[in-house]
Scaffold this motif. Structure first.
Motif, short mmCIF file in Angstrom:
data_model
loop_
_atom_site.label_atom_id
_atom_site.label_comp_id
_atom_site.label_asym_id
_atom_site.label_seq_id
_atom_site.Cartn_x
_atom_site.Cartn_y
_atom_site.Cartn_z
N ALA A 219 0.81 -1.22 0.00
CA ALA A 219 0.00 0.00 0.00
C ALA A 219 0.83 1.27 0.00
CB ALA A 219 -0.93 0.00 1.22
N ALA A 220 2.12 1.18 0.36
CA ALA A 220 2.99 2.34 0.34
C ALA A 220 4.06 2.23 -0.75
CB ALA A 220 3.68 2.52 1.70
N LEU A 221 4.65 1.06 -0.91
CA LEU A 221 5.76 0.89 -1.85
C LEU A 221 5.32 1.00 -3.30
CD1 LEU A 221 8.81 0.19 -2.09
CD2 LEU A 221 8.12 -2.22 -2.21
N ALA A 222 4.18 0.32 -3.64
CA ALA A 222 3.73 0.33 -5.04
C ALA A 222 2.22 0.17 -5.13
CB ALA A 222 4.44 -0.77 -5.83
N PRO A 223 1.44 1.09 -4.57
CA PRO A 223 -0.02 0.94 -4.58
C PRO A 223 -0.61 0.93 -5.98
CG PRO A 223 0.61 3.15 -3.88
CD PRO A 223 1.87 2.34 -3.90
N TRP A 224 0.11 1.55 -6.94
CA TRP A 224 -0.41 1.58 -8.31
C TRP A 224 -0.44 0.20 -8.97
CZ3 TRP A 224 3.90 4.11 -6.47
CH2 TRP A 224 5.13 3.51 -6.75
N GLU A 225 0.24 -0.76 -8.36
CA GLU A 225 0.20 -2.11 -8.90
C GLU A 225 -1.05 -2.89 -8.47
OE1 GLU A 225 3.79 -3.99 -7.66
OE2 GLU A 225 5.08 -2.77 -8.97
N ASN A 265 -1.47 -2.24 5.36
CA ASN A 265 -0.36 -2.07 4.42
C ASN A 265 -0.48 -2.95 3.17
OD1 ASN A 265 0.03 -4.42 5.86
ND2 ASN A 265 2.27 -4.21 6.01
N ILE A 266 -1.66 -3.51 2.97
CA ILE A 266 -1.91 -4.34 1.78
C ILE A 266 -3.14 -3.81 1.05
CG2 ILE A 266 -2.40 -6.65 0.91
CD1 ILE A 266 -1.23 -7.77 3.52
N ILE A 267 -3.02 -3.62 -0.26
CA ILE A 267 -4.21 -3.30 -1.06
C ILE A 267 -5.11 -4.53 -1.07
CG2 ILE A 267 -5.07 -2.71 -3.36
CD1 ILE A 267 -3.59 -0.43 -1.99
N PRO A 268 -6.35 -4.43 -0.57
CA PRO A 268 -7.23 -5.61 -0.49
C PRO A 268 -7.60 -6.12 -1.88
CG PRO A 268 -8.03 -3.85 0.93
CD PRO A 268 -6.99 -3.25 0.05
N ASP A 269 -7.49 -7.42 -2.05
CA ASP A 269 -7.87 -8.02 -3.34
C ASP A 269 -9.24 -8.68 -3.30
OD1 ASP A 269 -7.30 -10.26 -1.81
OD2 ASP A 269 -6.07 -11.24 -3.34
N TYR A 270 -9.92 -8.58 -2.16
CA TYR A 270 -11.24 -9.21 -2.05
C TYR A 270 -12.12 -8.39 -1.11
CZ TYR A 270 -14.99 -12.48 -0.93
OH TYR A 270 -16.23 -13.05 -0.77
N ALA A 271 -13.38 -8.24 -1.50
CA ALA A 271 -14.39 -7.62 -0.64
C ALA A 271 -15.76 -8.15 -1.05
CB ALA A 271 -14.36 -6.11 -0.74
N LYS A 272 -16.65 -8.15 -0.10
CA LYS A 272 -18.00 -8.67 -0.35
C LYS A 272 -19.03 -7.67 0.17
CE LYS A 272 -19.14 -13.04 0.48
NZ LYS A 272 -19.53 -14.29 1.20
N GLU A 297 -22.06 -2.15 -10.20
CA GLU A 297 -21.18 -2.29 -11.35
C GLU A 297 -20.33 -1.04 -11.56
OE1 GLU A 297 -23.98 -3.30 -14.41
OE2 GLU A 297 -23.76 -5.47 -14.06
N ALA A 298 -20.90 0.11 -11.24
CA ALA A 298 -20.13 1.36 -11.37
C ALA A 298 -18.96 1.36 -10.38
CB ALA A 298 -21.03 2.56 -11.12
N GLY A 299 -19.22 0.87 -9.15
CA GLY A 299 -18.14 0.80 -8.17
C GLY A 299 -17.04 -0.14 -8.59
N GLY A 300 -17.41 -1.28 -9.13
CA GLY A 300 -16.41 -2.24 -9.60
C GLY A 300 -15.62 -1.70 -10.77
N LEU A 301 -16.33 -1.04 -11.69
CA LEU A 301 -15.66 -0.47 -12.86
C LEU A 301 -14.65 0.60 -12.44
CD1 LEU A 301 -15.47 -0.25 -15.96
CD2 LEU A 301 -17.34 1.44 -15.84
N ALA A 302 -15.04 1.45 -11.48
CA ALA A 302 -14.16 2.54 -11.05
C ALA A 302 -12.88 2.00 -10.42
CB ALA A 302 -14.90 3.43 -10.06
N ALA A 303 -12.98 0.86 -9.75
CA ALA A 303 -11.81 0.29 -9.08
C ALA A 303 -11.12 -0.78 -9.92
CB ALA A 303 -12.22 -0.29 -7.74
N ALA A 304 -11.61 -1.00 -11.13
CA ALA A 304 -11.03 -1.98 -12.06
C ALA A 304 -11.00 -3.38 -11.46
CB ALA A 304 -9.63 -1.54 -12.49
N CYS A 305 -12.08 -3.73 -10.79
CA CYS A 305 -12.18 -5.04 -10.15
C CYS A 305 -13.20 -5.91 -10.88
CB CYS A 305 -12.59 -4.89 -8.69
SG CYS A 305 -11.31 -4.21 -7.64
N GLU A 306 -12.98 -7.21 -10.79
CA GLU A 306 -13.96 -8.15 -11.29
C GLU A 306 -15.13 -8.22 -10.31
OE1 GLU A 306 -12.03 -11.87 -11.87
OE2 GLU A 306 -10.56 -11.09 -13.30
#
Length: 441
Positions: A219-225, A265-272, A297-306
């Protein structure tokens, strides 16, 4: 259970409170159908009142949540065996059961429901211990009336699990548990005026389960990834919150956010997201679902998540059969107290609504004494559900329901009216949705 009419009633002192000095008998004494049948019903229920009370308190002291009602299954089904009913344990569902009594040959079939499940952490805060004994009382009273007056007919009592979020009756419907019933009866306690009953409807409900999948990153070193699933969920949550301003006042959209393995310190990869959409009718719910899904769907699209969106079941609105309701109101007002059409569970939902789409049915609410801000799904209501006043109110509504059942069994023209009313409502408002409409992805 909250809503404007309920809030106003509570503020004006309409609701029945503990220690109110009110008479139990408040009926108007009007004539009812075949009073000798009602007298038999009342005598039957009064004779077993202490047994019903012990059963109710036993359930209250042993609360079990949805699909875990093993103790309730055993004590209720064993009670019905002792009452001379033919009992099927573990009927269709592991904690469901069926108790049947038949007298004579031919005749119609009266269905009844006894709910059993409690709520996590707060016990019988919806009074299902009372609903359980109400079903038992109605079944026993009809049995005694059939025998005394030598009337042919059948009564089928279903022990129905998982009303609280598990839509147990939907599974029982799919398993043909209600097949062959000519009508189905049950009741539900709630805040309300003293010694009253309510023939209000309830809200239809669709459940949504939404999963967002992204990509972890530092979340600090490379959040853009990363692709932040929590952002997708929060954005969707905010979108839905803004949508509410444009929804009708009687619509309800409410939900929660869940996750796993989250750390700052981790970008979350899962949420429900778990969301429930409610409105007065299934048609209203159906028109709102696409708008809620757009927000997600708009929220998912904005965050580029499946995104995975599942419809995980629906409770339909209560369709109180008018003919059954009119007879219930006639008996209840004659013997016990007033009828209203606004309290009960008007702003909540129940899987019995699905039953009312399939068979003529009624589901009256009835008032028990409650403290201020102590309605259904509160710890205070758990306390209310074990009071002697709540017990007596339960037996009163049970007597009126049993009287309705006996009229169905003995009055051909009345039963035709019941069927005609049910079929007319199907013509006007349509039948139940398909399973694919309520559980599709």
């Amino acid at each position: 259970m909250c809503g404007d009419s309920r809030t106003a009633a509570a503020a004006s002192g309409v609701f029945w409170r503990p220690n109110d000095n009110v008479s139990r008998t408040q009926g108007n004494g009007q004539d009812i159908y075949r009073p000798e049948l009602f007298d038999t019903i009342a005598a039957s229920i009064d004779a077993l009142s202490n047994d019903f009370r012990a059963l109710s308190l036993d359930l209250h002291e042993h609360p079990e949540i949805k699909f875990e009602e093993h103790y309730a299954h055993d004590v209720l089904s064993d009670f019905m065996i002792k009452q001379g009913f033919e009992v099927k344990k573990h009927h269709i569902l592991p904690t469901a059961w069926e108790a049947t009594f038949t007298h004579g040959s031919g005749g119609r079939t009266i269905g009844i429901n006894s709910e059993m499940d409690a709520l996590p952490g707060i016990g019988h805060a919806c009074g299902h211990n009372l609903i359980a004994i109400a079903g038992v009382a109605v079944a026993c009273a009809i049995r005694d009336a059939l025998k005394k007056w030598d009337i042919s007919g059948k009564v089928v009592l279903l022990g129905t699990p998982a009303e609280e979020g598990g839509h147990g009756k939907v599974y029982l419907l799919e398993g043909d548990a209600y097949k062959g019933m000519d009508v189905c009866l049950m009741c539900h306690p709630a805040p309300g005026p003293s010694h009253s009953a309510s023939l209000s409807s309830s809200l239809a409900l669709q459940r949504l389960e939404v999963e967002f999948t992204g990509h972890t990153a530092h979340a600090a070193l490379a959040p853009w990834e990363g692709r932040n699933a929590l952002d997708a969920a929060v954005s969707s949550y905010v979108n839905i919150s803004m949508l509410r301003q444009q929804l009708e006042p009687d619509h309800r959209v409410h939900g929660i956010v869940q996750g796993r393995d989250w750390a700052p310190n981790i970008i979350p990869d899962y949420a429900k997201l778990l969301y429930w959409i409610r409105a007065k009718t299934w048609a209203d719910v159906s028109s709102t679902i696409p708008r809620v899904i757009n927000c997600i769907e708009a929220g998912g699209l904005a965050a580029a998540c499946e995104i995975s969106i599942q419809r995980t079941g629906a409770d339909l609105d209560l369709r109180q059969n008018k003919a059954l309701g009119a007879e219930f109101a006639r008996v209840f007002e004659s013997k016990f107290g007033p009828i209203d059409y606004e309290y009960g569970i008007a702003n909540a939902s129940t899987d019995f609504g699905n039953v009312t789409y399939e068979v003529p049915a009624i589901h009256p609410g009835y008032g028990i004494p409650t403290v201020v801000d102590g309605g259904n799904h509160t710890r205070a209501f758990t306390d209310s559900a074990q009071t002697i006043e709540a017990h007596e109110a339960t037996l009163d509504v049970s007597k009126a329901l049993a009287a309705v059942g006996m009229r169905v069994l003995t009055d051909d023209s009345y039963f035709k009216e019941v069927k005609d009313t049910f079929e007319e409502l199907i013509r006007l408002r349509g039948g139940p949705p398909t399973k694919a409409e309520t559980t599709s992805t």
